[in-house]
Enzyme design. Structure first.
Site, short mmCIF file in Angstrom:
data_model
loop_
_atom_site.label_atom_id
_atom_site.label_comp_id
_atom_site.label_asym_id
_atom_site.label_seq_id
_atom_site.Cartn_x
_atom_site.Cartn_y
_atom_site.Cartn_z
N CYS A 39 68.87 105.28 66.21
CA CYS A 39 68.57 104.63 67.49
C CYS A 39 69.83 104.46 68.31
CB CYS A 39 67.90 103.29 67.25
SG CYS A 39 68.83 102.26 66.13
N GLU A 73 63.01 95.54 67.72
CA GLU A 73 64.18 96.42 67.93
C GLU A 73 63.62 97.78 68.28
OE1 GLU A 73 67.01 95.08 67.92
OE2 GLU A 73 66.61 93.24 66.82
N1 LIG Z 1 66.76 99.27 67.92
C1 LIG Z 1 66.86 99.53 66.64
O1 LIG Z 1 67.50 98.81 65.87
C2 LIG Z 1 66.14 100.73 66.07
C3 LIG Z 1 66.44 101.14 64.78
C4 LIG Z 1 65.77 102.26 64.25
C5 LIG Z 1 64.84 102.93 65.01
N2 LIG Z 1 64.59 102.52 66.27
C6 LIG Z 1 63.64 103.27 67.11
O2 LIG Z 1 62.53 103.65 66.31
C7 LIG Z 1 61.97 104.86 66.81
C8 LIG Z 1 61.77 105.83 65.68
O3 LIG Z 1 61.00 105.26 64.67
P1 LIG Z 1 59.44 105.59 64.48
O4 LIG Z 1 59.15 106.97 64.92
O5 LIG Z 1 59.10 105.21 63.09
O6 LIG Z 1 58.78 104.55 65.50
P2 LIG Z 1 57.24 104.20 65.71
O7 LIG Z 1 57.18 103.18 66.79
O8 LIG Z 1 56.42 105.42 65.87
O9 LIG Z 1 56.78 103.55 64.32
C9 LIG Z 1 57.41 102.41 63.79
C10 LIG Z 1 56.43 101.65 62.92
O10 LIG Z 1 55.38 101.14 63.74
C11 LIG Z 1 54.12 101.50 63.18
N3 LIG Z 1 53.14 101.57 64.28
C12 LIG Z 1 52.76 102.66 65.00
N4 LIG Z 1 51.86 102.31 65.93
C13 LIG Z 1 51.68 100.97 65.81
C14 LIG Z 1 50.91 100.01 66.52
N5 LIG Z 1 50.12 100.36 67.54
N6 LIG Z 1 51.01 98.71 66.17
C15 LIG Z 1 51.82 98.32 65.15
N7 LIG Z 1 52.55 99.19 64.43
C16 LIG Z 1 52.50 100.50 64.77
C17 LIG Z 1 54.40 102.79 62.48
O11 LIG Z 1 53.37 103.09 61.55
C18 LIG Z 1 55.75 102.50 61.86
O12 LIG Z 1 55.61 101.75 60.69
C19 LIG Z 1 62.95 105.34 67.87
O13 LIG Z 1 62.46 105.01 69.14
C20 LIG Z 1 64.22 104.55 67.57
O14 LIG Z 1 65.08 104.38 68.67
C21 LIG Z 1 65.21 101.44 66.82
#
Ligand SMILES: NC(=O)c1ccc[n+]([C@@H]2O[C@H](COP(=O)([O-])OP(=O)(O)OC[C@H]3O[C@@H](n4cnc5c(N)ncnc54)[C@H](O)[C@@H]3O)[C@@H](O)[C@H]2O)c1
Length: 523
Positions: free
Chosen positions: A320, A286
């Site tokens: 999001c 997501e």
């Molecule tokens: N579509 C949905 O349902 C939904 C819901 C909530 C948030 N979001 C999205 O999430 C984003 C905000 O959240 P964020 O800043 O925590 O996102 P992010 O992608 O920076 O981090 C999300 C998670 O991924 C981990 N991560 C980072 N790099 C990684 C890698 N290379 N491999 C695996 N894991 C890794 C992070 O440590 C964290 O736990 C926004 O883009 C928002 O739109 C989407």
């Protein structure tokens, strides 16, 4: 075991009532006295290091909310191997028994609602209504997937003919890597974890580095409810721990919610089938959005303005599903911009703990800088029509901003800003607005404000978004009512909180038995 009552959503608090506000303020004072929380790496119930990572209050960055472990590659390996063992035990339990564990964990969260909402206020600067809703949604996910797993365990009916018996069952896949974001620090971690566990998988949870405290509360509730420690590990850590987890050959499913950049990296990494990995990895991702709201010429602007402003600026635009781009019919463009500008200028910007706050700080310094960069770009390629300049000096605040007259190719119109910045553009027709929506790589949420049933039908047919909201705000999906998730680069279309979600965490197996007699075997 008596059957569970039908699912209902956990009711949110009525914050207009003084006793509700007093209970929350009391819980916050008690939490403050206990900070910083200690969040260890938790593998097989063994508490590892709780140092290496710090989560701080976005509204007062000198306040340490949690000290957490920073999971290493070794921790990832230990967690996945241990979860492989935990899987055997947990998957062997009847679906009803697993469901009762989830329901018991929901009861624990319910009993701790004020404290957990306070934690989301401190750790992620969620204003009270959003913080309370986050806890309610976590409870909803546990309750909803508990019931869904029992239903799924019954299998699906198949055509039966004489002499043959066919049945289809759903079996858990194995070890699920859950990688969660900070913006719904309890609900999203709970949703993915609950779904995986309900279906009989073991989970290794890697929460966002900004919100380890909330993740620990979830894991503790599940362990206390009877989820074996070997079936649920907690790996607080940075992106490198997530990257190592995704690549581990012992992982069967990756349930990820976060940015599109990381999601795409995960999809690519999961396609690999290294030596020693006999299975394909399933990815549930997501991701981000660029959510557009179309305003038709006949829209009721009294309805449109609060719906758009609430969707764009609540929690500083860090949902999001938040509205980012308004496409207004030229007949209403001028009055709409004027009224949106008036509403943006009076947004209540302040600390999350103040009950009147609408726009809290953003999560961290990098986010503040990113939003400022996009706002500056919007000012140079267009015009800032409104900005609530009066923001607190301490904390990662960004002034709520409304921009228009932008160059149609401006990146700010296509990229996710994830902050309190809204753009407005005029369009000749709803059809032209649909063309713009269709040109975007994202397809998460969208909105339409129109009084015409024919227009509603036409936009619903054309719109690629996962969740389209008509004549209302475009945020606030409820479990069981609005299964949630995006299409295109916004997600794999799994629909969290919906009837199909658990299918991502199981593999179907069909048993066909010949029931004809072949004569009597005589020895
Ligand atoms: N579509 C949905 O349902 C939904 C819901 C909530 C948030 N979001 C999205 O999430 C984003 C905000 O959240 P964020 O800043 O925590 O996102 P992010 O992608 O920076 O981090 C999300 C998670 O991924 C981990 N991560 C980072 N790099 C990684 C890698 N290379 N491999 C695996 N894991 C890794 C992070 O440590 C964290 O736990 C926004 O883009 C928002 O739109 C989407």
């Amino acid at each position: 075991m008596s059957p569970l009552p039908p699912f209902t959503n956990e009711p949110v608090l009525e914050l207009r009532r003084a006793p509700a506000r007093e209970a929350l303020a009391g819980a916050l004072a008690e939490l403050d006295a206990r900070l910083p929380l200690q969040v260890p790496v938790l593998v097989g119930g063994e508490r590892g290091a709780a140092t290496g990572l710090e989560s701080t209050d976005p509204g007062a960055p000198s306040r340490l909310v949690a000290e957490a472990g920073r999971a290493s590659e070794g921790d990832v390996t230990a967690a996945v191997e241990d979860a492989g063992r935990g899987f055997r035990e947990w998957s062997g339990r009847p679906a009803e028994e697993r469901a009762s564990v989830l329901v018991a964990a929901a009861a624990t969260l319910r009993g701790r609602r004020p404290e957990l909402a306070a934690l989301a206020v401190r750790e992620c600067a969620k204003p009270w209504p959003e913080a309370d809703a986050d806890v309610c949604e976590a409870i909803d996910f546990l309750e909803y997937y508990a019931r869904a797993a029992i239903e799924l365990d019954r299998g699906r009916p198949l055509l039966q003919v004489p002499g043959e018996r066919n049945c289809m069952r759903y079996s858990p896949r194995g070890v699920v890597a859950v990688i969660s974001p900070w913006n719904f620090p309890l609900a999203i971690a709970a949703g993915m974890t609950a779904a995986a566990l309900a279906a009989g998988n073991a989970v290794v949870l890697k929460p966002a580095e900004q919100s380890p405290g909330c993740a620990l509360a979830l894991v503790e509730a599940l362990h206390a409810a009877g989820c074996p420690p070997h079936a649920l590990a907690l790996l607080p850590g940075l992106g490198d721990a997530g990257a190592a987890l995704v690549r581990h050959p012992g992982v069967h499913v990756i349930a990820f919610t976060g940015s599109s950049a990381v999601g795409l990296d995960i999809v690519r990494a999961a396609a690999d089938t290294p030596q020693g990995q006999p299975h394909l990895k399933r990815v549930v991702a997501e991701m981000g959005g660029k959510n557009c709201v179309i305003v038709d010429s006949d829209a009721d602007l009294d309805e449109a303005v609060p719906a758009i402003v609430g969707s764009a600026f609540a929690y500083a635009g860090q949902k999001c599903s938040a509205a980012a781009r308004v496409l207004a019919h030229e007949a209403v463009y001028e009055p709409l911009v004027e009224r949106l500008a008036g509403a943006v200028e009076v947004q209540a910007v302040g600390q999350a703990e103040r009950f009147a706050t609408e726009v809290p700080p953003v999560i961290e310094r990098e986010a503040q800088q990113r939003v400022a960069r996009y706002a500056a770009a919007a000012a140079s390629s267009g015009r800032i029509v409104a900005r609530a300049e009066d923001v607190p000096a301490e904390g990662w605040f960004c002034p709520p901003t409304l921009a228009c007259d932008l160059d149609p190719d401006a990146p700010v119109l296509r990229e996710e800003v994830f902050g309190p910045l809204l753009t407005v553009e005029p369009v000749h027709s709803v059809e032209a607005a649909c063309d713009i929506v269709d040109s975007l790589p994202f397809a998460l949420t969208g909105g339409l404000l129109s009084r015409s049933p024919a227009t509603v039908e036409a936009v619903a047919r054309r719109s690629p978004v996962g969740n389209l909201y008509v004549n209302r705000a475009i945020t606030g999906a409820m479990v069981g009512r609005q299964p949630f998730g995006g299409n295109r680069r916004s997600g794999t279309g799994a629909k969290a909180g919906g009837p199909d979600y658990l299918l991502q965490f199981v593999e179907p197996r069909v048993l066909t038995e010949n029931t004809m007699r072949h004569g009597l075997v005589v020895e």
